[in-house]
Design an enzyme around this catalytic site. Structure first.
Site, short mmCIF file in Angstrom:
data_model
loop_
_atom_site.label_atom_id
_atom_site.label_comp_id
_atom_site.label_asym_id
_atom_site.label_seq_id
_atom_site.Cartn_x
_atom_site.Cartn_y
_atom_site.Cartn_z
N TYR A 153 0.84 -1.20 0.00
CA TYR A 153 0.00 0.00 0.00
C TYR A 153 0.86 1.24 0.00
CZ TYR A 153 0.81 0.93 5.02
OH TYR A 153 1.38 1.22 6.23
N LYS B 77 6.47 -2.10 2.03
CA LYS B 77 5.29 -1.50 2.67
C LYS B 77 4.08 -2.41 2.48
CE LYS B 77 3.17 3.07 3.17
NZ LYS B 77 3.26 3.15 4.62
N GLU C 167 12.35 2.44 14.40
CA GLU C 167 11.50 3.52 13.89
C GLU C 167 10.24 3.56 14.73
OE1 GLU C 167 10.10 2.66 9.87
OE2 GLU C 167 10.01 0.53 10.32
N LEU D 230 11.10 1.10 7.29
CA LEU D 230 10.50 1.55 6.04
C LEU D 230 11.29 2.76 5.53
CD1 LEU D 230 8.05 0.97 4.15
CD2 LEU D 230 7.05 3.01 5.15
N1 PMP Z 1 7.80 3.67 9.06
C1 PMP Z 1 6.66 2.98 9.11
C2 PMP Z 1 6.65 1.67 9.79
C3 PMP Z 1 5.50 3.50 8.52
O1 PMP Z 1 4.34 2.79 8.55
C4 PMP Z 1 5.55 4.78 7.92
C5 PMP Z 1 4.31 5.40 7.33
N2 PMP Z 1 3.73 4.64 6.36
C6 PMP Z 1 6.76 5.46 7.90
C7 PMP Z 1 7.88 4.88 8.47
C8 PMP Z 1 6.89 6.81 7.25
O2 PMP Z 1 6.88 6.69 5.84
P1 PMP Z 1 6.35 7.86 4.93
O3 PMP Z 1 7.15 9.07 5.27
O4 PMP Z 1 6.62 7.38 3.56
O5 PMP Z 1 4.89 8.02 5.24
#
Ligand code: PMP
Length: 287
Positions: free
Chosen positions: A33, A151, A183, A207
């Protein structure tokens, strides 16, 4: 208001949106996603999200059903149909359904992917009170699988972690592996010490945040020092400031970790400035 939701080629009222009970995402979490923010009716960092979608698909040998322009047209149509001003567009691509439950991935071309896309309205997304108040986090063991760089819709541990944080009277969770922060449950994690930003380097453990990439680029443009390396909870608790980034939270200060105030225990000037730069640039560049 009933949303107009995109499912496999057509927009339908949300109550009529249907996916098979045999869909592999439903049975096995076999899908990926993206969440793209919308400010003033325009998509924030759309191309970053599309590039990561492609990567997630490639890593899992999932066919990406559309090219960039088709995805953009669908996103824009979803925004227009739903009168979205501020909020998010959620998209999901799954390995589809072969009409039964089966562990094995269907052979390429045998089973069309399922595509779902919908909007979430968040008026004043960029003026989230959390940006002014900061958020409080708890730490939890990072018990997720070993490919957090993809993701996937397999979000059980993330939702469990956030629920535990809420039950503890906090806003979110930071995940910890071998004593080091990986994270946030749905964000990337950072600390600021002596004017230098520290955040974990990219690997399969986190991620690869689209907001992270943009923030580190903007930090470099501002000649801010950035160290990409793991940091411990103790180091975070002793930092001057801390923050998270994500597509929907942008840059948000973290003021407390496991009950210990970070810095003054109030949002600091460094993170406030970084947020301002990020939101300003992204609003400007949105398409
Ligand atoms: N880490 C994780 C585990 C996440 O779910 C997200 C948000 N989807 C992020 C980091 C941040 O990613 P982004 O800046 O692309 O939203």
């Amino acid at each position: 208001m009933s949303r107009s939701v995109y499912v496999n080629g057509a927009f339908v009222p949300e109550a009529e949106a249907r996916v098979s009970v045999f869909d592999r995402a439903f049975l096995m979490g076999d899908g990926v996603y993206e969440v793209t923010s919308v400010l003033d009716g325009r998509l924030v960092d759309f191309d970053g999200h599309l590039a990561r979608l492609q990567r997630s698909c490639d890593e899992l040998s999932l066919p990406n059903p559309y090219d960039r322009d088709r995805w953009l047209a669908i996103h824009r149509e979803a925004v227009a149909r739903n009168g979205l001003i501020d909020g998010m567009v959620y998209l999901q691509v799954t390995r589809g359904s072969s009409g039964d439950r089966d562990f094995l991935w269907p052979a390429p071309g045998q089973c069309p992917p399922t595509v779902v896309l919908f909007t979430q309205s968040k008026p004043g997304l960029a003026d989230n009170p959390a940006a002014r108040s900061g958020i409080r986090v708890i730490s939890l063991d990072d018990l997720r699988w070993g490919r957090c760089d993809i993701k996937t819709v397999q979000l059980l541990y993330a939702s469990w972690a956030k629920t535990q944080a809420r039950q503890a009277g906090c806003d979110d969770a930071w995940l910890v592996q071998d004593g080091m922060v990986t994270e946030g449950a749905s964000s990337n994690a950072y600390i600021v010490k002596d004017g230098r930003i520290v955040t974990r380097q990219l690997s399969r453990a986190i991620l690869h945040g689209i907001t992270r990439t943009a923030v580190l680029r903007l930090a470099a443009e501002q000649a801010l020092e950035v160290e990409e390396r793991p940091f411990s909870l103790a180091e975070a608790q002793a930092a001057d400031e801390a923050f998270i980034t994500s597509a929907s939270m942008f840059v948000t200060p973290v003021i407390e970790i496991d009950g210990v105030p970070v810095g003054t225990g109030r949002p600091g000037a460094f993170v406030a400035r970084l947020r301002e730069i990020y939101v300003g640039e992204m609003r400007e560049a949105a398409i």
